[in-house]
Design a protein around this motif. Structure first.
Motif, short mmCIF file in Angstrom:
data_model
loop_
_atom_site.label_atom_id
_atom_site.label_comp_id
_atom_site.label_asym_id
_atom_site.label_seq_id
_atom_site.Cartn_x
_atom_site.Cartn_y
_atom_site.Cartn_z
N LYS A 291 0.83 -1.21 0.00
CA LYS A 291 0.00 0.00 0.00
C LYS A 291 0.86 1.26 0.00
CE LYS A 291 -4.08 -2.11 2.08
NZ LYS A 291 -4.92 -1.93 0.86
N VAL A 292 1.96 1.22 0.74
CA VAL A 292 2.89 2.35 0.72
C VAL A 292 3.46 2.52 -0.69
CG1 VAL A 292 5.16 3.14 1.50
CG2 VAL A 292 3.50 2.27 3.16
N GLY A 293 3.79 1.40 -1.33
CA GLY A 293 4.30 1.45 -2.70
C GLY A 293 3.28 2.06 -3.66
N SER A 294 2.01 1.73 -3.46
CA SER A 294 0.96 2.31 -4.29
C SER A 294 0.86 3.82 -4.09
CB SER A 294 -0.38 1.65 -3.99
OG SER A 294 -0.37 0.28 -4.33
N ALA A 295 1.02 4.25 -2.85
CA ALA A 295 0.99 5.69 -2.56
C ALA A 295 2.17 6.40 -3.21
CB ALA A 295 0.97 5.93 -1.06
N LEU A 296 3.35 5.76 -3.15
CA LEU A 296 4.56 6.37 -3.72
C LEU A 296 4.46 6.47 -5.24
CD1 LEU A 296 7.32 4.61 -1.60
CD2 LEU A 296 6.55 6.99 -1.43
N LYS A 297 3.69 5.57 -5.88
CA LYS A 297 3.53 5.64 -7.32
C LYS A 297 2.86 6.95 -7.73
CE LYS A 297 3.37 0.74 -8.56
NZ LYS A 297 2.54 -0.35 -9.12
N ILE A 298 2.09 7.52 -6.84
CA ILE A 298 1.41 8.78 -7.16
C ILE A 298 2.41 9.90 -7.36
CG2 ILE A 298 -0.20 10.52 -6.28
CD1 ILE A 298 -1.73 8.30 -4.90
N VAL A 299 3.33 10.05 -6.41
CA VAL A 299 4.31 11.13 -6.53
C VAL A 299 5.33 10.82 -7.61
CG1 VAL A 299 5.84 10.23 -4.72
CG2 VAL A 299 5.84 12.67 -5.26
N HIS A 300 5.74 9.55 -7.74
CA HIS A 300 6.68 9.19 -8.79
C HIS A 300 6.05 9.39 -10.16
CE1 HIS A 300 8.86 6.35 -5.75
NE2 HIS A 300 9.18 7.62 -5.59
N GLY A 301 4.76 9.05 -10.26
CA GLY A 301 4.05 9.24 -11.53
C GLY A 301 3.94 10.71 -11.89
N SER A 302 3.68 11.55 -10.90
CA SER A 302 3.58 12.98 -11.16
C SER A 302 4.93 13.55 -11.61
CB SER A 302 3.08 13.73 -9.91
OG SER A 302 1.71 13.48 -9.70
N LEU A 303 6.01 13.10 -10.98
CA LEU A 303 7.34 13.58 -11.37
C LEU A 303 7.68 13.13 -12.79
CD1 LEU A 303 9.33 13.00 -8.06
CD2 LEU A 303 8.80 15.20 -9.13
N TYR A 304 7.32 11.90 -13.12
CA TYR A 304 7.55 11.40 -14.47
C TYR A 304 6.74 12.19 -15.49
CZ TYR A 304 7.49 8.30 -18.51
OH TYR A 304 7.58 7.80 -19.78
N SER A 305 5.47 12.39 -15.18
CA SER A 305 4.60 13.14 -16.09
C SER A 305 5.06 14.58 -16.22
CB SER A 305 3.15 13.09 -15.58
OG SER A 305 2.27 13.74 -16.47
N LEU A 306 5.51 15.17 -15.12
CA LEU A 306 6.00 16.55 -15.14
C LEU A 306 7.16 16.68 -16.12
CD1 LEU A 306 6.20 19.45 -13.72
CD2 LEU A 306 7.98 18.36 -12.31
N ARG A 307 8.13 15.78 -16.03
CA ARG A 307 9.31 15.88 -16.88
C ARG A 307 9.02 15.46 -18.32
NH1 ARG A 307 14.61 13.60 -14.16
NH2 ARG A 307 13.47 11.62 -14.21
N SER A 308 7.97 14.68 -18.51
CA SER A 308 7.59 14.30 -19.87
C SER A 308 6.89 15.46 -20.58
CB SER A 308 6.66 13.08 -19.85
OG SER A 308 7.32 11.95 -19.32
N ARG A 309 6.10 16.21 -19.83
CA ARG A 309 5.35 17.31 -20.42
C ARG A 309 6.16 18.59 -20.50
NH1 ARG A 309 0.59 15.28 -21.15
NH2 ARG A 309 -0.04 13.50 -19.87
N PHE A 310 7.03 18.80 -19.54
CA PHE A 310 7.90 19.97 -19.56
C PHE A 310 9.34 19.47 -19.69
CE2 PHE A 310 4.04 21.21 -17.35
CZ PHE A 310 3.67 22.35 -18.06
N GLN A 311 9.69 19.11 -20.91
CA GLN A 311 10.95 18.42 -21.17
C GLN A 311 12.17 19.30 -20.92
OE1 GLN A 311 11.07 16.03 -24.76
NE2 GLN A 311 8.83 16.03 -24.87
#
Length: 402
Positions: A291-311
Motif C-alpha cells: 500500500k505504501v508502494g501504491s501511494a509512492l507511485k502517485i508522486v513518482h508518476g507525477s514527477l515522471y509526467s512533469l518531466r515528460s510534459r515539460f521536457q
C-alpha cells in the motif's frame, strides 16, 4: 479568436535589429524555413522544402484541434487566455518590442518549457532572437510564480479532508495527507552559490534535488528545487519548510495526520515509511508495504509526467540556482493547472525516484522514532480488519478517523 490571430501573427514578421539591442548583442536573424518537427505528415513534395513555406508554423498552429493545442502548449486554450489576461497588467521588458505582445511571450515560453528544442531553434520558430527567448523565459517564470502562487498550496481544512479520504479509499492507508518523493534535475555549473561543486555528483554532472509533496490526485502541494542533487533525501527533507514544520509544530501542519515516504526518509509518527524487507516480513507488513508502494507511485508518476510534459527540465540551460528553482517551480505550477482539466494514470507511469541508501542504513541513521515504529505497526496490524461501526480506531488525535 484573438488568441488564434495572435498565434498567426506571432511568426509572420521578424523583429527589427534595433529592437534586439534591448537585450544585448544582436543574435543572427535566422530566416530558414521554420517547420514543425513533431509533424509526421510529409508527402515528400518539393513544396514542403520551398522557402515560401517559412510560415508553416504560423499557418498550422491556429488550426490545431483542442487536443493538439494542449499537446504543444500543455494547457488548454482557455487556460492560456487566462494566463495572458492575468499577466497582461504586469511589466514585461518585451512589451517594448513592436508587435510582440503578452500572448507572444506566454506562447513562446510555454513552447520553450515543453520541448528540448535549443533556444536558438525556438527563436527561429518564433521569428525572434535567442537573447529574447532566454530573457523572456526568466521573466515569464518570475511572473507566473508571483501571480499563481496559490496553485501550489499545502492542503488545509476541506482540501486536507478530501486528500485524506482519497488516500484511504484508493490506497487503503488511513490518515495519509500527502506523499513525498524526489528526482534529480540536471543543471549547468551554478554561479550564484558559494560552493558550486556541492552540486556536482560522482560523474562530474551538476544537478538539484527536486523534492515534491503530492495529494491523492498527484497534485503538487509543496515543491523545493534548490538543494544539491548529491544530497541524501533525508538531508534535503530536513532543510525544507515542511521538514522544519514537522520538528517545530507538526500539529499545525498535519492536524494528527501523516505523510508517506520511501525508505530514504526518517521514520516518525508524522512521516511513515515501508518496513525494511529482509525476506522475513509477515503478511500484514507485506500488505502495508504494498500500500505504501501504491501511494509512492502517485508522486513518482507525477514527477515522471512533469518531466515528460515539460521536457526542458531534462536539460535546463541555466547557470544559477535562483533561475533554476524558479523554472522548476513554474513547471510544477503549470502541471497543477494541467491537472485541473486532465487526469493522469500514475499506475502506468515509470518511476523516477533517486536511488539512495535507506535512511536507517546511513552512519547517522536510525530505525525510527518510537512513535513512528508504534504507529506503523498499528496500521499494518489493522489492514484487512473490518472497522467497527461507530467506533473508529484512534491514535492520539484520531488520525484514523477520516
Amino acid at each position: 479568436m484573438a488568441l488564434e490571430s495572435c498565434i498567426a501573427f506571432l511568426l509572420a514578421d521578424e523583429l527589427d535589429a534595433e529592437e534586439y539591442a534591448l537585450f544585448g548583442p544582436k543574435a543572427p536573424v535566422i530566416t530558414r524555413r521554420i517547420r514543425d518537427d513533431d509533424d509526421n505528415d510529409d508527402d515528400g513534395g518539393e513544396g514542403d522544402r520551398d522557402d515560401g513555406d517559412k510560415n508553416y508554423f504560423s499557418a498550422t498552429v491556429p488550426s490545431l484541434s483542442v487536443l493538439d493545442f494542449q499537446k504543444y502548449f500543455q494547457l488548454t486554450q482557455t487556460q492560456v487566455e487566462e494566463l495572458v489576461r492575468l499577466l497582461s497588467p504586469c511589466e514585461w521588458a518585451t512589451s517594448k518590442l513592436e508587435g510582440w505582445t503578452v500572448t507572444h511571450a506566454v506562447l513562446a515560453s510555454l513552447w520553450t518549457l515543453s520541448t528540448l528544442e535549443p533556444h536558438v531553434s525556438v527563436a527561429a520558430r518564433f521569428h525572434t532572437n535567442e537573447a529574447i527567448i532566454c530573457h523572456q523565459l526568466n521573466e515569464f517564470c518570475s511572473l507566473v510564480m508571483t501571480n499563481f502562487v496559490d496553485k501550489i498550496r499545502w492542503p488545509k481544512w476541506k482540501e486536507a479532508e478530501v486528500s485524506v479520504s482519497g488516500f484511504s479509499s484508493s490506497i487503503g492507508l488511513p490518515g495519509t495527507l500527502c506523499v513525498v518523493g524526489s528526482c534529480v534535475i540536471p543543471i549547468e555549473r551554478p554561479t550564484d552559490v558559494t560552493d558550486p561543486e556541492a552540486y556536482q555528483d560522482s560523474e562530474n554532472a551538476y544537478s538539484v534535488n527536486l523534492m515534491t509533496f503530492c495529494d491523492h490526485k498527484g497534485c503538487f502541494t509543496f515543491v523545493t528545487a534548490e538543494h544539491p542533487g548529491s544530497w541524501h533525501n533525508s538531508k534535503v527533507f530536513l532543510e525544507t519548510e515542511v521538514g522544519r514544520s514537522l520538528q517545530d509544530d507538526p500539529l499545525n501542519l498535519l492536524h494528527g495526520k501523516h505523510i508517506i515516504g520511501d525508505a530514504t526518509f526518517p521514520l516518525s509518527e508524522h512521516l511513515l515509511t515501508p518496513f525494511p524487507d529482509y525476506g522475513t516480513l509477515g503478511e500484514k507488513k507485506l500488505r502495508y508495504n504494498l500500500k505504501v508502494g501504491s501511494a509512492l507511485k502517485i508522486v513518482h508518476g507525477s514527477l515522471y509526467s512533469l518531466r515528460s510534459r515539460f521536457q526542458r527540465l531534462r536539460c535546463l540551460q541555466m547557470n544559477t540556482i535562483t533561475q533554476t528553482s524558479l523554472a522548476v517551480k513554474t513547471c510544477c505550477t503549470l502541471y497543477n493547472m494541467y491537472l485541473e482539466t486532465n487526469n493522469v494514470d500514475v499506475e502506468c507511469l515509470e518511476e523516477h525516484s533517486i536511488v539512495q541508501e535507506p535512511f536507517h542504513e546511513l552512519p547517522n541513521g536510525h530505525s525510527g522514532s518510537l512513535g513512528g515504529i508504534s504507529k506503523r505497526q498499528d496500521i499494518a496490524a489493522s489492514l484487512g480488519r473490518k472497522p467497527k461501526k461507530d467506533s473508529p480506531k484512534t491514535y492520539g488525535r484520531q488520525w484514523y478517523d477520516v
